[in-house]
Design a protein around this motif. Structure first.
Motif, PDB file in Angstrom:
ATOM      1  N   UNK A  19       0.857  -1.188   0.000  1.00  0.00           N
ATOM      2  CA  UNK A  19       0.000   0.000   0.000  1.00  0.00           C
ATOM      3  C   UNK A  19       0.891   1.235   0.000  1.00  0.00           C
ATOM      4  N   UNK A  20       0.579   2.164  -0.903  1.00  0.00           N
ATOM      5  CA  UNK A  20       1.263   3.460  -0.948  1.00  0.00           C
ATOM      6  C   UNK A  20       0.210   4.543  -0.779  1.00  0.00           C
ATOM      7  N   UNK A  21       0.448   5.466   0.157  1.00  0.00           N
ATOM      8  CA  UNK A  21      -0.492   6.550   0.443  1.00  0.00           C
ATOM      9  C   UNK A  21       0.002   7.850  -0.164  1.00  0.00           C
ATOM     10  N   UNK A  22      -0.934   8.697  -0.598  1.00  0.00           N
ATOM     11  CA  UNK A  22      -0.581  10.022  -1.106  1.00  0.00           C
ATOM     12  C   UNK A  22      -1.343  11.081  -0.340  1.00  0.00           C
ATOM     13  N   UNK A  23      -0.677  12.193  -0.079  1.00  0.00           N
ATOM     14  CA  UNK A  23       0.680  12.524  -0.523  1.00  0.00           C
ATOM     15  C   UNK A  23       1.727  11.721   0.252  1.00  0.00           C
ATOM     16  N   UNK A  24       2.897  11.671  -0.301  1.00  0.00           N
ATOM     17  CA  UNK A  24       4.010  10.962   0.333  1.00  0.00           C
ATOM     18  C   UNK A  24       4.044   9.483   0.020  1.00  0.00           C
ATOM     19  N   UNK A  25       3.568   9.048  -1.147  1.00  0.00           N
ATOM     20  CA  UNK A  25       3.478   7.639  -1.483  1.00  0.00           C
ATOM     21  C   UNK A  25       4.723   7.027  -2.073  1.00  0.00           C
ATOM     22  N   UNK A  26       5.852   7.670  -1.889  1.00  0.00           N
ATOM     23  CA  UNK A  26       7.089   7.108  -2.428  1.00  0.00           C
ATOM     24  C   UNK A  26       7.471   5.814  -1.722  1.00  0.00           C
ATOM     25  N   UNK A  27       7.148   5.716  -0.430  1.00  0.00           N
ATOM     26  CA  UNK A  27       7.504   4.559   0.385  1.00  0.00           C
ATOM     27  C   UNK A  27       6.292   3.640   0.490  1.00  0.00           C
ATOM     28  N   UNK A  28       6.420   2.405   0.041  1.00  0.00           N
ATOM     29  CA  UNK A  28       5.323   1.451   0.137  1.00  0.00           C
ATOM     30  C   UNK A  28       5.406   0.662   1.431  1.00  0.00           C
ATOM     31  N   UNK A  29       4.267   0.212   1.939  1.00  0.00           N
ATOM     32  CA  UNK A  29       4.203  -0.592   3.165  1.00  0.00           C
ATOM     33  C   UNK A  29       3.652  -1.964   2.804  1.00  0.00           C
ATOM     34  N   UNK A  30       4.385  -3.013   3.139  1.00  0.00           N
ATOM     35  CA  UNK A  30       3.939  -4.386   2.884  1.00  0.00           C
ATOM     36  C   UNK A  30       2.932  -4.752   3.968  1.00  0.00           C
ATOM     37  N   UNK A  31       1.686  -5.044   3.569  1.00  0.00           N
ATOM     38  CA  UNK A  31       0.656  -5.374   4.557  1.00  0.00           C
ATOM     39  C   UNK A  31       0.401  -6.876   4.664  1.00  0.00           C
ATOM     40  N   UNK A  32       0.770  -7.648   3.644  1.00  0.00           N
ATOM     41  CA  UNK A  32       0.629  -9.103   3.718  1.00  0.00           C
ATOM     42  C   UNK A  32       1.555  -9.765   2.698  1.00  0.00           C
ATOM     43  N   UNK A  33       1.860 -11.022   2.947  1.00  0.00           N
ATOM     44  CA  UNK A  33       2.657 -11.832   2.025  1.00  0.00           C
ATOM     45  C   UNK A  33       1.900 -13.123   1.772  1.00  0.00           C
ATOM     46  N   UNK A  34       2.097 -13.698   0.578  1.00  0.00           N
ATOM     47  CA  UNK A  34       1.368 -14.915   0.230  1.00  0.00           C
ATOM     48  C   UNK A  34       2.176 -15.781  -0.725  1.00  0.00           C
ATOM     49  N   UNK A  35       1.888 -17.073  -0.672  1.00  0.00           N
ATOM     50  CA  UNK A  35       2.425 -18.021  -1.642  1.00  0.00           C
ATOM     51  C   UNK A  35       1.845 -17.649  -3.008  1.00  0.00           C
ATOM     52  N   UNK A  36       2.626 -17.742  -4.095  1.00  0.00           N
ATOM     53  CA  UNK A  36       2.140 -17.345  -5.417  1.00  0.00           C
ATOM     54  C   UNK A  36       0.854 -18.044  -5.865  1.00  0.00           C
ATOM     55  N   UNK A  37       0.585 -19.266  -5.368  1.00  0.00           N
ATOM     56  CA  UNK A  37      -0.624 -19.990  -5.769  1.00  0.00           C
ATOM     57  C   UNK A  37      -1.627 -20.118  -4.632  1.00  0.00           C
ATOM     58  N   UNK A  38      -1.451 -19.338  -3.571  1.00  0.00           N
ATOM     59  CA  UNK A  38      -2.424 -19.293  -2.490  1.00  0.00           C
ATOM     60  C   UNK A  38      -2.345 -20.405  -1.467  1.00  0.00           C
TER      61      UNK A  38
END
Length: 50
Positions: A19-38
């Motif tokens: 997720x990237x928020x604006x203004x100031x969306x240069x830095x992204x925040x990882x909110x979850x990780x997942x296996x490529x096939x779920x």
């Protein structure tokens, strides 16, 4: 405003929801990780930014 994207992490071979928020969306925040096939999904608790 926010941009939500599911991106492949080619180093770890997983997918990450970022997720990237604006203004100031240069830095992204990882909110979850997942296996490529779920096979698994890890929700929340991530402090990593990209």
């Amino acid at each position: 405003m926010a941009w939500v994207a599911l991106e492949a992490n080619r180093v770890l071979h997983i997918h990450e929801m970022v997720v990237r928020y604006w203004p100031g969306g240069e830095q992204g925040v990882v909110v979850t990780r997942a296996h490529p096939h779920g096979a698994w999904v890890g929700w929340g608790g991530s402090e990593r930014t990209i």
